[in-house]
Design a protein around this motif. Structure first.
Motif, PDB file in Angstrom:
ATOM      1  N   MET A   1       3.844   7.125  -6.631  1.00  0.00           N
ATOM      2  CA  MET A   1       3.782   5.744  -6.790  1.00  0.00           C
ATOM      3  C   MET A   1       3.662   5.471  -5.421  1.00  0.00           C
ATOM      4  O   MET A   1       3.703   4.604  -4.829  1.00  0.00           O
ATOM      5  CB  MET A   1       5.080   5.094  -7.507  1.00  0.00           C
ATOM      6  N   ILE A   2       3.890   7.136  -4.755  1.00  0.00           N
ATOM      7  CA  ILE A   2       3.695   6.733  -3.716  1.00  0.00           C
ATOM      8  C   ILE A   2       2.954   5.881  -2.623  1.00  0.00           C
ATOM      9  O   ILE A   2       1.416   6.337  -2.755  1.00  0.00           O
ATOM     10  CB  ILE A   2       4.196   7.916  -2.277  1.00  0.00           C
ATOM     11  N   GLY A   3       2.555   4.929  -1.605  1.00  0.00           N
ATOM     12  CA  GLY A   3       1.315   4.206  -1.277  1.00  0.00           C
ATOM     13  C   GLY A   3       0.731   4.000  -2.375  1.00  0.00           C
ATOM     14  O   GLY A   3      -0.434   3.421  -2.071  1.00  0.00           O
ATOM     15  N   HIS A   4       1.307   2.984  -3.038  1.00  0.00           N
ATOM     16  CA  HIS A   4       0.955   2.364  -4.708  1.00  0.00           C
ATOM     17  C   HIS A   4       0.016   0.556  -4.082  1.00  0.00           C
ATOM     18  O   HIS A   4       0.710   0.443  -3.403  1.00  0.00           O
ATOM     19  CB  HIS A   4       1.843   2.077  -5.704  1.00  0.00           C
ATOM     20  N   ASP A   5      -1.632   0.396  -4.628  1.00  0.00           N
ATOM     21  CA  ASP A   5      -1.594  -0.490  -4.497  1.00  0.00           C
ATOM     22  C   ASP A   5      -1.197  -1.785  -5.086  1.00  0.00           C
ATOM     23  O   ASP A   5      -0.516  -1.620  -6.484  1.00  0.00           O
ATOM     24  CB  ASP A   5      -3.367  -0.511  -4.320  1.00  0.00           C
ATOM     25  N   VAL A   6      -1.525  -3.104  -4.716  1.00  0.00           N
ATOM     26  CA  VAL A   6      -0.764  -4.274  -5.219  1.00  0.00           C
ATOM     27  C   VAL A   6      -1.113  -3.852  -6.537  1.00  0.00           C
ATOM     28  O   VAL A   6      -0.384  -4.304  -7.450  1.00  0.00           O
ATOM     29  CB  VAL A   6      -1.372  -5.656  -5.700  1.00  0.00           C
ATOM     30  N   GLY A   9      -2.881   1.118  -7.953  1.00  0.00           N
ATOM     31  CA  GLY A   9      -3.574   2.372  -6.906  1.00  0.00           C
ATOM     32  C   GLY A   9      -2.842   3.126  -6.071  1.00  0.00           C
ATOM     33  O   GLY A   9      -2.277   2.686  -5.043  1.00  0.00           O
ATOM     34  N   GLU A  10      -3.610   4.240  -5.917  1.00  0.00           N
ATOM     35  CA  GLU A  10      -2.871   4.404  -4.395  1.00  0.00           C
ATOM     36  C   GLU A  10      -4.159   4.425  -3.692  1.00  0.00           C
ATOM     37  O   GLU A  10      -4.715   4.304  -3.504  1.00  0.00           O
ATOM     38  CB  GLU A  10      -3.125   6.113  -5.049  1.00  0.00           C
ATOM     39  N   MET A  11      -3.143   4.253  -2.578  1.00  0.00           N
ATOM     40  CA  MET A  11      -3.925   3.849  -1.152  1.00  0.00           C
ATOM     41  C   MET A  11      -4.620   4.914  -0.699  1.00  0.00           C
ATOM     42  O   MET A  11      -5.299   4.118  -0.267  1.00  0.00           O
ATOM     43  CB  MET A  11      -2.562   4.017   0.185  1.00  0.00           C
ATOM     44  N   PHE A  12      -4.756   5.619  -1.069  1.00  0.00           N
ATOM     45  CA  PHE A  12      -5.705   6.759  -0.841  1.00  0.00           C
ATOM     46  C   PHE A  12      -6.454   7.258  -2.053  1.00  0.00           C
ATOM     47  O   PHE A  12      -6.827   8.469  -2.350  1.00  0.00           O
ATOM     48  CB  PHE A  12      -5.517   8.202  -0.003  1.00  0.00           C
ATOM     49  N   HIS A  15      -9.657   7.809  -1.155  1.00  0.00           N
ATOM     50  CA  HIS A  15      -9.715   9.196  -0.120  1.00  0.00           C
ATOM     51  C   HIS A  15      -9.331  10.428  -0.180  1.00  0.00           C
ATOM     52  O   HIS A  15      -8.635  10.247   0.760  1.00  0.00           O
ATOM     53  CB  HIS A  15      -9.489   7.990   1.637  1.00  0.00           C
ATOM     54  N   PRO A  16      -9.944  10.944  -1.571  1.00  0.00           N
ATOM     55  CA  PRO A  16      -8.545  11.845  -1.546  1.00  0.00           C
ATOM     56  C   PRO A  16      -8.510  13.309  -0.639  1.00  0.00           C
ATOM     57  O   PRO A  16      -7.759  13.809  -0.692  1.00  0.00           O
ATOM     58  CB  PRO A  16      -9.343  12.519  -3.073  1.00  0.00           C
ATOM     59  N   GLU A  19      -5.018  12.329   0.956  1.00  0.00           N
ATOM     60  CA  GLU A  19      -3.928  12.477   0.268  1.00  0.00           C
ATOM     61  C   GLU A  19      -2.990  13.713   0.877  1.00  0.00           C
ATOM     62  O   GLU A  19      -1.798  13.403   0.841  1.00  0.00           O
ATOM     63  CB  GLU A  19      -4.373  13.292  -1.235  1.00  0.00           C
ATOM     64  N   ALA A  22      -0.856  11.932   3.916  1.00  0.00           N
ATOM     65  CA  ALA A  22      -0.128  10.909   3.065  1.00  0.00           C
ATOM     66  C   ALA A  22       1.859  11.993   2.084  1.00  0.00           C
ATOM     67  O   ALA A  22       2.109  11.985   2.712  1.00  0.00           O
ATOM     68  CB  ALA A  22      -0.114  10.259   2.413  1.00  0.00           C
ATOM     69  N   ARG A  26       5.493  11.846   3.631  1.00  0.00           N
ATOM     70  CA  ARG A  26       6.569  11.850   2.845  1.00  0.00           C
ATOM     71  C   ARG A  26       7.330  12.775   3.315  1.00  0.00           C
ATOM     72  O   ARG A  26       8.734  12.535   3.829  1.00  0.00           O
ATOM     73  CB  ARG A  26       5.496  11.525   1.664  1.00  0.00           C
TER      74      ARG A  26
END
Lengths: 246, 183
Positions: A1-6, A9-12, A15-16, A19, A22, A26
């Motif tokens: 759940m790090i960098g999750h979207d609203v 979804g993942e922030m990246f 753009h794997p 990761e 990211a 972290r």
């Protein structure tokens, strides 16, 4: 759940290849030490001192509430605008109940818009100035005093009142009985709620004359036995204004 | 860094903190101290520990007026931290630091602000963060280090979610240009 979207979804997510960045970020932040606790904060945390009141805003809740308020205000403004337009259109066609019609016509008259006032379909006729065309085509606009009051003529030339009256009389003699005439077709049934102090009229003749009453500046002051003279358009007189005010 | 949330304990902790209970302050501090410190270190403030202390003193000093959920509280806390970061950036821009030449440190990666990023420990991460514009860096740190959603990041930064998405998009593009790919 790090960098999750609203939506979770993942922030990246798209753009794997990022990761690794990211994960490194972290890891770097997690390996950093916890902050040292200063004397003031330590006193608060151990209960020996109450926190000093901070004069700061609470932006999260307030900001969201303000955004909701903005949306609500926008909805209210839109609803009010739509209601005003509907009211104006209805009033222009004379479709409102008479008291409401009179009030709306009176209010619209302040804005320079002439509407039927529910008093036999006549406008308020308070202004001697040029007025803008009402937003709908159904009600005839009020010609200014001292100008031609005949709607069948397209000329806006200023003519003496006597000439205007003569034109109106001529038009009436021509007998514009076309039932499709605007104004007549729009006339709602049961709109003849004249005040009790207005002289009674011959309803049939009045309906014939209805299309020929183009303005709110005309008042009925003619001979009750003659359709022609009875409906002679004229300008608003002080006495008629007083009567209308009553 | 992403600390475990308080969950169902949040409401009683918040209620107790409003009445000045010390144990509630401790729970809130344990919950948010590391992510806030991580965020502050990432932004490059001069004194991240002192700033983190100031953040919590402000939170505790205004907690009486706070109303909302755990997520909102977290976002509020980071917005306070972000405001302090902005204040320091302004102070620094108005008051350029001067130092004798012989005392000047060796230049590190990135710019003048990036020496503090050493606190994050990873040189690769430092270099990548240093290549981002400050607002892009704020978004990346709040999204990854603070574990905030787009919406909460927007609330913390005082921007719209769309603006945060745009900043995030530009940050990702910058990171890709810098070669921040899987190693």
């Amino acid at each position: 759940m790090i960098g999750h979207d609203v939506d979770g979804g993942e922030m990246f997510e798209d753009h794997p290849e990022l990761e690794a960045f990211a994960a490194d970020l972290r890891q770097a932040a997690a390996s950093a030490p916890a902050p040292r606790v200063g004397a003031a904060l330590a006193a608060v945390l151990d209960g020996s001192m109450a926190p000093a009141p901070a004069d700061i805003t609470v932006p999260v809740g307030r900001r969201r509430r303000r955004r909701l308020d903005t949306r609500a205000r926008l909805r209210l403004v839109l609803a009010g605008g739509v209601a005003a337009v509907v009211l104006l259109i209805t009033a222009a066609s004379g479709g409102l109940p008479d008291p409401a019609q009179r009030n709306v016509a009176r209010f619209a008259d302040h804005l320079g818009v002439d509407l039927p006032d529910g008093d036999g379909g006549e406008g308020t006729g308070h202004s001697d100035e040029d007025r803008p065309t009402p937003p709908t085509s159904t009600p005839p606009t009020a010609p200014p005093a001292g100008r031609s009051t005949t709607p069948s003529t397209s000329s806006n030339a200023v003519v003496p009142e006597s000439v205007a009256d003569a034109d109106a009389v001529e038009d009436l003699r021509d007998g514009d009985d076309d039932p499709s005439t605007p104004g007549r077709a729009e006339e709602a049934p049961g709109q003849d709620n004249r005040p009790s102090d207005v002289p009674d009229r011959d309803d049939e003749k009045r309906e014939e004359l209805q299309p020929e009453r183009p303005t709110s500046t005309t008042v009925d002051r003619g001979d009750p036995d003659s359709a022609v003279t009875r409906r002679t358009p004229t300008t608003l007189t002080p006495s008629s204004a007083a009567r209308r005010g009553a | 860094v992403a600390s475990v949330g308080l969950g169902e304990a949040f409401d009683p902790v918040l209620t107790a903190a409003r009445t000045g209970e010390a144990w509630a302050f401790q729970r809130l501090f344990e919950w948010l101290a590391r992510p806030i410190a991580g965020y502050l270190r990432g932004t490059g403030v001069e004194d991240p520990d002192g700033t983190a202390n100031e953040v919590f003193l402000r939170i505790f000093g205004a907690i009486e007026r706070f109303e909302g959920s755990e997520e909102r509280f977290r976002s509020w806390a980071f917005s306070i931290a972000h405001n302090l970061v902005i204040d320091e950036r302004r102070r620094r821009s108005r008051r350029p630091t001067t130092a004798p030449l012989e005392a000047a440190p060796e230049p590190t990666v990135g710019g003048a602000e990036d020496a503090v990023l050493v606190a994050l420990g990873d040189e690769h991460v430092q270099r990548l963060l240093a290549g981002l514009a400050p607002d892009q860096r704020d978004v990346v740190l709040l999204r990854i280090v603070a574990d905030l959603s787009i919406e909460d990041t927007a609330a913390a930064l005082g921007k719209s979610p769309g603006a945060v998405k745009a900043l995030q998009h530009r940050a990702i593009a910058t990171l890709r240009r810098q070669g921040a790919v899987s190693r």
